[in-house]
Design a protein around this motif. Structure first.
Motif, PDB file in Angstrom:
ATOM      1  N   LEU A   1      -4.443  11.595  -8.460  1.00  0.00           N
ATOM      2  CA  LEU A   1      -4.557  12.411  -7.255  1.00  0.00           C
ATOM      3  C   LEU A   1      -4.457  13.900  -7.564  1.00  0.00           C
ATOM      4  N   HIS A   2      -3.842  14.223  -8.698  1.00  0.00           N
ATOM      5  CA  HIS A   2      -3.721  15.622  -9.118  1.00  0.00           C
ATOM      6  C   HIS A   2      -4.691  15.968 -10.250  1.00  0.00           C
ATOM      7  N   GLY A   3      -5.642  15.064 -10.516  1.00  0.00           N
ATOM      8  CA  GLY A   3      -6.666  15.343 -11.521  1.00  0.00           C
ATOM      9  C   GLY A   3      -6.194  15.247 -12.955  1.00  0.00           C
ATOM     10  N   HIS A   4      -5.185  14.420 -13.211  1.00  0.00           N
ATOM     11  CA  HIS A   4      -4.650  14.285 -14.563  1.00  0.00           C
ATOM     12  C   HIS A   4      -4.704  12.836 -15.027  1.00  0.00           C
ATOM     13  N   SER A   5      -4.586  12.665 -16.334  1.00  0.00           N
ATOM     14  CA  SER A   5      -4.439  11.336 -16.932  1.00  0.00           C
ATOM     15  C   SER A   5      -3.180  11.332 -17.773  1.00  0.00           C
TER      16      SER A   5
END
Length: 339
Positions: free
Chosen positions: A197-201
């Motif tokens: 949801l925050h654009g991270h992996s």
């Protein structure tokens, strides 16, 4: 004596993400244990050609070691590459999306962190691209990759390989995910969806600079859910295939329960009604209660069996026993299956 590969891997991933105080001793010990579990996981099942636990847990172990910047023996990596190449990640009656995604994240991490040579890095990159392509091809009409819980894992692969914003499959999955956030109710499932949801992996954990991380954790108090008025009736069916059970259908009864009852609540009610005796047991896991035994029949990891949860006629539930709330008149099937 059973390898704790997956549980320890998740703990080490969480430990790295929380920026612990620099105490290398305990962390080094945990990393050593994880390396040991990876070897035990494989050596104990060498005759079957697959890990004792699962390829999902095995991949998590490799990913956790990579995030901690620890080198992994090439033989360990190649076991996953061979499994990906020969399509061994799947299991009967279920999707392989989550396992493929975790393996692809491990591949991408090893390449990004330069923990392997150039030739092996090229093989890992090719395998990651194959997994991503299969995910796109298998995206369902509901826009999920596999199901709602495997979708965040799959989306992390898109993020880790820097193609998320340009791929329409990712956008469709994100839209579907935002409509189903209420499915993520446990700490483990929230930990999978929040980075997306925050654009991270999870690969971003490896490059965190903990000295620059602000302390923004704030306690949140949740109001307990309001009770739904009324009652409902659920048909509960237990199935066990041959050769385990000569009689395929072992239980088939209507179970009355409160309107807001979960599947776990329905099972508890079933144990208290006669004349047919119903029994079950669960095991606590990071994802919540796991159905381990029904009518005295245990799901054993050694035999690669599990209790599959379905709504009639054959739709696998996308939630666990404590999270799924059946509708009035719904037929729920507990089926002993192999993976």
């Amino acid at each position: 004596n059973w390898p704790e590969t997956g549980r320890l891997a998740l703990y080490l991933l969480g430990l790295r993400a929380t920026c612990p105080l620099p105490e290398p001793g305990p962390q080094r010990s945990l990393v050593t244990w994880l390396k040991y579990y990876l070897e035990q996981d494989w050596a104990g099942s060498r005759q079957h050609g697959q890990p004792l636990t699962s390829y999902y847990q095995y991949s998590l172990g490799v990913l956790a070691l990579c995030v901690h910047h620890k080198r992994v023996r090439e033989e360990v990596i190649r076991r996953l590459l061979v499994a990906e190449h020969h399509g061994r990640f799947g299991h009967a009656g279920g999707s392989a999306t989550d396992t493929e995604a975790v393996a692809a994240l491990a591949f991408a991490c090893l390449e990004r962190e330069r923990l392997v040579g150039a030739r092996l890095a090229a093989e890992l990159r090719a395998a990651t691209h194959r997994v991503r392509r299969r995910m796109v091809e298998a995206q369902g009409q509901d826009s999920f990759f596999g199901n709602v819980y495997s979708t965040p894992w799959a989306m992390q692969v898109f993020i880790a390989t820097n193609v998320c914003r340009m791929h329409p499959a990712y956008g469709r999955a994100m839209a579907a995910l935002l409509k189903n956030l209420d499915a993520f109710t446990t700490a483990a499932t929230m930990a999978q969806v929040l980075p997306v949801l925050h654009g991270h992996s999870y690969l971003d954990i490896a490059s965190m600079r903990c000295q620059e991380e602000p302390d923004t954790l704030m306690p949140i108090s949740f109001e307990p859910p309001t009770e739904m008025p009324g009652n409902k009736t659920v048909q509960l069916v237990v199935e066990c295939p041959e050769p385990w059970c000569p009689q395929r259908r072992l239980y088939d009864q209507m179970v009355p329960a409160p309107a807001g009852a979960s599947l776990l609540d329905v099972l508890r009610v079933a144990t208290m009604q006669g004349p047919h005796t119903f029994t079950f047991s669960t095991q606590d896991t990071p994802q919540g209660p796991f159905l381990s035994s029904v009518l005295g029949l245990e799901a054993l990891q050694q035999k690669r069996s599990y209790w599959q949860l379905l709504t009639a006629p054959s739709t696998s539930l996308q939630m666990g026993v404590a999270d799924y709330r059946p509708c009035d008149g719904e037929t729920l099937i507990l089926r002993l299956s192999e993976w």
